[in-house]
Design an enzyme around this catalytic site. Structure first.
Site, short mmCIF file in Angstrom:
data_model
loop_
_atom_site.label_atom_id
_atom_site.label_comp_id
_atom_site.label_asym_id
_atom_site.label_seq_id
_atom_site.Cartn_x
_atom_site.Cartn_y
_atom_site.Cartn_z
N GLU A 107 0.83 -1.21 0.00
CA GLU A 107 0.00 0.00 0.00
C GLU A 107 0.86 1.26 0.00
O GLU A 107 0.49 2.28 -0.60
CB GLU A 107 -0.95 -0.04 1.19
CG GLU A 107 -1.99 -1.15 1.00
CD GLU A 107 -2.95 -1.31 2.17
OE1 GLU A 107 -4.17 -1.34 1.93
OE2 GLU A 107 -2.47 -1.40 3.32
N GLU A 127 -3.97 -9.69 3.58
CA GLU A 127 -4.80 -9.48 4.77
C GLU A 127 -5.92 -10.50 4.93
O GLU A 127 -6.30 -10.85 6.05
CB GLU A 127 -5.38 -8.05 4.75
CG GLU A 127 -4.40 -6.96 5.17
CD GLU A 127 -3.49 -6.49 4.05
OE1 GLU A 127 -2.76 -5.52 4.24
OE2 GLU A 127 -3.49 -7.12 2.96
#
Length: 253
Positions: A107, A127
């Site tokens: 990210e 995740e």
């Protein structure tokens, strides 16, 4: 100090320096990246590079910090996660990735404008393997730089994407040998820094901000940006340098 800052001519280099924790983001790293970007914006450098001490770019959020109840410190008010994922800035930012950039590390990379990666780099948002989602922009940014089905596979399986695949699909601008990501990023930064600073700023802003606009809105912004650039001293210098067959000397005015 968890993030080192240095300037090399017109280029600022921010280095995440927590190799013992795989450069995972804790409060110090988030504040350090934000402070480094502040310095870059204030100093007048033309390009910034964000990297991590090899062999890992960034393993994402520091789970020990989260377990200790310090999860809120991993974001800053202005910058979001790691002080960068929601940051509003003008200086172009290049990610120099040696080794894995996973979860929040990916990210961070997606928040940058350009990406240089070594062949050992890996990208991914795992995740879902932990019952979480990629909440730092990965779920909507990944599909902007990769084909949608490739991004969807990464999001739903949590499996990583290797550097050659990321390069082939456009996530990575330049691929290099292991250990050479920073030098390759510096070479790319110099190519950017050689251009007129205001022209670069306006070009970056247009590319970043107009992707989702209608053509009419994009033209409106383009005309406004062109007018701002044409009013600068640098445009005159650029024309003079071309006529005189010499390198331009930019003043950023």
């Amino acid at each position: 100090m968890s993030v080192r800052y240095e300037e090399r001519g017109h280029v600022a280099v921010l280095t995440i320096d927590r190799p013992e924790a795989r450069n995972a983001v804790n409060g110090d790293v988030a504040r350090g990246i934000e402070e480094g970007l502040d310095r870059a914006e204030a100093s007048g450098v033309r390009v910034a590079i964000l990297t991590g001490v090899p062999p890992v770019f960034c393993a994402g959020a520091d789970l020990k910090a989260i377990g200790a109840g310090e999860g809120h410190t991993l974001s800053t008010e202005r910058g979001g996660f790691a002080g960068v994922t929601e940051r509003v800035r003008t200086v172009p930012l290049i990610a120099a990735v040696d080794g894995p950039a996973l979860a929040g590390g990916t990210e961070i990379v997606l928040a940058c404008d350009l990406v240089v990666a070594s062949e050992t780099a890996r990208f991914g948002i795992p995740e879902v393997k932990r019952g979480l989602i990629a909440g730092g922009g990965g779920l909507f940014r990944l599909g902007r730089v990769l084909p949608l089905n490739v991004a969807m596979e990464a999001a739903l399986t949590g499996d990583p994407i290797d550097a050659p695949t990321a390069h082939r699909h456009g996530l990575v601008n330049a691929l290099c040998a292991p250990g050479e990501a920073l030098e390759a990023a510096l070479a790319l930064a110099e190519r950017v820094a050689a251009n007129a600073p205001i022209s670069v700023l306006e070009s970056r802003r247009l590319v970043a901000d107009t992707a989702g606009l209608s053509e009419a809105e994009a033209w409106e912004r383009t005309h406004a940006a062109a007018a701002r650039v044409l009013a600068t001293e640098d445009v005159k210098e650029g024309v003079r340098a071309f006529i005189e067959r010499r390198d331009p000397v930019w003043t950023g005015t």
